[in-house]
Scaffold this motif. Sequence first.
Motif, short mmCIF file in Angstrom:
data_model
loop_
_atom_site.label_atom_id
_atom_site.label_comp_id
_atom_site.label_asym_id
_atom_site.label_seq_id
_atom_site.Cartn_x
_atom_site.Cartn_y
_atom_site.Cartn_z
N LYS A 2 71.06 -22.82 108.72
CA LYS A 2 69.88 -22.51 107.92
C LYS A 2 69.01 -23.70 108.00
O LYS A 2 69.12 -24.80 107.99
CB LYS A 2 70.16 -22.29 106.42
N GLU A 3 67.48 -23.25 107.71
CA GLU A 3 66.40 -24.27 107.79
C GLU A 3 66.34 -24.89 106.11
O GLU A 3 66.40 -24.20 105.29
CB GLU A 3 65.15 -23.74 108.10
N MET A 18 69.71 -25.97 98.95
CA MET A 18 70.92 -25.99 99.75
C MET A 18 72.03 -24.90 99.48
O MET A 18 73.18 -24.79 100.18
CB MET A 18 71.28 -27.23 99.92
N ARG A 19 71.42 -24.20 98.60
CA ARG A 19 72.65 -22.86 98.25
C ARG A 19 72.53 -21.88 99.68
O ARG A 19 71.88 -21.78 100.42
CB ARG A 19 72.01 -22.05 97.25
N CYS A 23 80.13 -26.68 103.16
CA CYS A 23 80.44 -27.92 103.65
C CYS A 23 81.23 -28.01 104.91
O CYS A 23 81.90 -27.10 105.18
CB CYS A 23 81.32 -28.47 102.50
N PRO A 24 80.81 -29.06 105.63
CA PRO A 24 80.27 -30.27 105.16
C PRO A 24 78.87 -30.33 105.66
O PRO A 24 78.19 -31.40 105.63
CB PRO A 24 81.04 -31.09 106.37
N TYR A 25 77.94 -29.34 105.82
CA TYR A 25 76.90 -29.47 106.16
C TYR A 25 75.84 -30.15 105.19
O TYR A 25 74.71 -30.81 105.37
CB TYR A 25 76.19 -27.81 106.61
N PRO A 26 75.99 -29.85 103.93
CA PRO A 26 75.07 -30.40 102.87
C PRO A 26 75.20 -31.97 102.97
O PRO A 26 74.24 -32.60 102.82
CB PRO A 26 75.71 -29.90 101.65
N LYS A 27 76.48 -32.48 103.11
CA LYS A 27 76.56 -33.89 103.46
C LYS A 27 75.63 -34.37 104.50
O LYS A 27 75.07 -35.41 104.46
CB LYS A 27 78.18 -34.14 103.54
N TYR A 28 75.92 -33.93 105.69
CA TYR A 28 75.13 -34.26 106.77
C TYR A 28 73.52 -34.17 106.63
O TYR A 28 72.69 -34.99 106.96
CB TYR A 28 75.53 -33.47 108.10
#
Length: 85
Positions: A2-3, A18-19, A23-28
């Motif tokens: 997502k953008e 960031m809903r 994970c792990p995308y929010p961390k990155y």
Amino acid sequence: MKELNAVKVNDNHYQVDMRGWMCPYPKYAVATLLEKLPPASFLNLLVDCPSATKDVPDLAKNQGYDVQKVELLRDGEWMICISNK
């Protein structure tokens, strides 16, 4: 993926939703956002991935940022408040 849509709340306060990011995308994603955060600023992240409530604060602290709180907003949604000291 997502953008990311960052919203400027005021001069030194930003919010990112960031809903829907698992994970792990929010961390990155937050690692890149923190690099762009101006000094003496605040970043609030809205997340709905339980692992992000641990991974994101751990990453922020390891990079020298202050994690002010991780607040449960409602069932399955949290706000992570980070400041750039």
